[in-house]
Design a protein around this motif. Structure first.
Motif, mmCIF file in Angstrom:
data_model
loop_
_atom_site.group_PDB
_atom_site.id
_atom_site.type_symbol
_atom_site.label_atom_id
_atom_site.label_comp_id
_atom_site.label_asym_id
_atom_site.label_seq_id
_atom_site.Cartn_x
_atom_site.Cartn_y
_atom_site.Cartn_z
ATOM 1 N N ILE A 71 0.871 -1.176 0.000
ATOM 2 C CA ILE A 71 0.000 0.000 0.000
ATOM 3 C C ILE A 71 0.909 1.226 0.000
ATOM 4 N N ASP A 72 0.997 1.894 -1.145
ATOM 5 C CA ASP A 72 1.827 3.096 -1.236
ATOM 6 C C ASP A 72 1.111 4.236 -1.955
ATOM 7 N N SER A 73 -0.200 4.081 -2.134
ATOM 8 C CA SER A 73 -1.010 5.145 -2.733
ATOM 9 C C SER A 73 -2.468 4.894 -2.356
ATOM 10 N N GLY A 74 -3.326 5.842 -2.680
ATOM 11 C CA GLY A 74 -4.748 5.699 -2.402
ATOM 12 C C GLY A 74 -5.091 5.978 -0.948
ATOM 13 N N PHE A 75 -6.253 5.518 -0.513
ATOM 14 C CA PHE A 75 -6.748 5.684 0.844
ATOM 15 C C PHE A 75 -6.762 7.164 1.254
ATOM 16 N N GLY A 76 -7.222 8.022 0.338
ATOM 17 C CA GLY A 76 -7.324 9.453 0.609
ATOM 18 C C GLY A 76 -5.980 10.099 0.911
ATOM 19 N N GLY A 77 -4.904 9.602 0.281
ATOM 20 C CA GLY A 77 -3.565 10.147 0.507
ATOM 21 C C GLY A 77 -2.805 9.454 1.628
ATOM 22 N N ASP A 78 -3.485 8.655 2.451
ATOM 23 C CA ASP A 78 -2.825 7.975 3.564
ATOM 24 C C ASP A 78 -1.949 6.818 3.098
ATOM 25 N N GLY A 79 -2.221 6.245 1.936
ATOM 26 C CA GLY A 79 -1.431 5.120 1.427
ATOM 27 C C GLY A 79 0.023 5.490 1.208
ATOM 28 N N GLU A 80 0.273 6.692 0.699
ATOM 29 C CA GLU A 80 1.647 7.136 0.456
ATOM 30 C C GLU A 80 2.404 7.272 1.772
#
Length: 168
Positions: free
Chosen positions: A94-103
């Motif tokens: 998980i390194d993207s998505g989730f409303g910006g939280d993934g990054e």
């Protein structure tokens, strides 16, 4: 006249250089059917207990500890029929998505793939807290929080992500 042609192939070792050109996906594919003291089924199961005695436990138990020195969360008296075909387990980044939280998270999680053939029928269980994992241990105390009973069939689909706890 009918005849069958035979094909033969020889297995060869692959060296590291040959393997570096090969890519694939890792994971597990599971199918199964589990029945635990189904409602309307036999009243006794030597492993999961008697279901006709209200003073005794009946069904399976899953206990897990939330913290090393904490109490136990419990799914208790699990009964019903569970079936699945094509349930998958894999690691996903998980390194993207989730409303910006993934990054910000940028870590691996376990992904449980739920195809549209995960079904459960006539299920009941209790969610509880206890001081010990086994009800047969001396000093065992349990507090039932919620009792759940679902009659009929439920079909699930999608993915379930299991995130690690704590800091990387």
């Amino acid at each position: 006249m009918c005849g069958a042609a035979q094909a033969t192939a020889e297995l060869d070792r692959l060296n590291d250089r040959d393997l570096s050109d090969i890519s694939g996906q890792g994971g597990i594919y599971l199918s199964g059917d589990i029945s635990i003291n189904e409602m309307g089924g036999p009243i006794e199961n030597s492993y999961f207990g008697r279901c006709d005695d209200p003073d005794k436990k009946c069904g399976a138990r899953l206990a897990y500890r939330l913290k090393e020195d904490g109490g136990w969360m419990v799914l208790d008296e699990i009964r019903g029929n569970f079936s699945f075909e094509g349930l998958t387990l894999r690691v996903r980044t998980i390194d993207s998505g989730f409303g910006g939280d993934g990054e910000l998270f940028s870590r691996d999680v376990m992904e449980i793939g739920l195809p549209n053939v995960v079904r459960y029928n006539d299920v009941r269980f209790k969610i509880a807290g206890s001081n010990l994992p086994r009800p047969t241990a001396p000093g065992f105390r349990q507090t039932d929080i919620l009792a759940v009973e679902m009659q009929g069939e439920v079909i699930m689909e999608g993915n379930l992500l299991v995130f690690p706890a704590g800091n990387p």
